[in-house]
Motif scaffolding. Structure first.
Motif, PDB file in Angstrom:
ATOM      1  N   THR A   1       4.457  -1.185  -1.032  1.00 22.48           N
ATOM      2  CA  THR A   1       4.623  -2.252  -0.053  1.00 22.48           C
ATOM      3  C   THR A   1       4.212  -3.562  -0.697  1.00 22.48           C
ATOM      4  N   PHE A   2       5.115  -4.534  -0.658  1.00 20.97           N
ATOM      5  CA  PHE A   2       4.859  -5.840  -1.256  1.00 20.97           C
ATOM      6  C   PHE A   2       4.217  -6.775  -0.239  1.00 20.97           C
ATOM      7  N   SER A   3       3.753  -7.930  -0.707  1.00 19.03           N
ATOM      8  CA  SER A   3       3.042  -8.876   0.152  1.00 19.03           C
ATOM      9  C   SER A   3       3.894  -9.378   1.311  1.00 19.03           C
ATOM     10  N   ASN A   4       5.221  -9.371   1.154  1.00 22.42           N
ATOM     11  CA  ASN A   4       6.092  -9.823   2.244  1.00 22.42           C
ATOM     12  C   ASN A   4       6.477  -8.681   3.190  1.00 22.42           C
ATOM     13  N   HIS A   5       5.757  -7.558   3.078  1.00 22.08           N
ATOM     14  CA  HIS A   5       5.938  -6.348   3.896  1.00 22.08           C
ATOM     15  C   HIS A   5       7.226  -5.598   3.588  1.00 22.08           C
ATOM     16  N   GLN A   6       7.922  -5.988   2.527  1.00 18.94           N
ATOM     17  CA  GLN A   6       9.091  -5.237   2.071  1.00 18.94           C
ATOM     18  C   GLN A   6       8.610  -3.986   1.351  1.00 18.94           C
ATOM     19  N   GLN A   7       9.397  -2.937   1.430  1.00 16.68           N
ATOM     20  CA  GLN A   7       9.033  -1.701   0.760  1.00 16.68           C
ATOM     21  C   GLN A   7      10.089  -1.310  -0.271  1.00 16.68           C
ATOM     22  N   ALA A   8       9.635  -0.606  -1.291  1.00 16.05           N
ATOM     23  CA  ALA A   8      10.519  -0.119  -2.337  1.00 16.05           C
ATOM     24  C   ALA A   8       9.970   1.207  -2.836  1.00 16.05           C
ATOM     25  N   THR A   9      10.842   1.991  -3.425  1.00 16.16           N
ATOM     26  CA  THR A   9      10.408   3.236  -4.047  1.00 16.16           C
ATOM     27  C   THR A   9      10.210   2.967  -5.526  1.00 16.16           C
TER      28      THR A   9
END
Length: 140
Positions: free
Chosen positions: A47-55
């Motif tokens: 989870t990145f600081s902008n609340h986006q998620q990635a695998t």
């Protein structure tokens, strides 16, 4: 994008700094204390600081030689690779590469334009980080 730099630090020192960051990030996201030998193939959601998620999936961990991972989002897959090579007299050549595989024509165009506009800034930041590691080593 590819960056190749030779630093006045031994391979072992540079590898330790890269892995320290990787292990910290993996522990933060998974909640599990991991060792270097457990990293290859590790896959987790970041989870990145902008609340986006990635695998994020760690592809390669070859001690003091190579580290690679892929971060996948709904829009693209971003692969990063560090290759370390001893350059004699306690020096190390690091080759950093990153590749973006975009999903869809519009995303490809967007990523291409972004890489042109921000690529120099990213290269500058990465080189600065490497120089800081080198300076920290020289001061110790």
């Amino acid at each position: 994008m590819e960056i190749k730099e030779t630093l006045n630090v031994p391979v072992k020192y540079l590898w330790h700094n890269i892995l320290k960051s990787v292990l910290y990030d993996a522990r933060k996201e998974t909640g599990k204390p991991l060792t270097e030998t457990q990293l290859t193939g590790l896959k987790y959601t970041k989870t990145f600081s902008n609340h986006q998620q990635a695998t994020l999936q760690i592809l390669t961990v070859e001690p003091e030689q190579e580290y690679a991972y892929t971060t996948t989002t709904a829009r693209n897959a971003y692969t990063v690779r560090y290759v370390l090579t001893p350059a004699g007299d306690g020096k190390t050549t690091v080759v950093y590469t990153e590749k973006i595989d975009s999903k869809g024509g519009l995303q490809k165009a967007n990523d291409f334009i972004t890489s042109i506009l921000l690529g120099w800034q990213r290269k500058r930041g990465f080189k600065k980080m490497l120089k800081q590691m080198e300076e920290t080593y020289q001061q110790a």
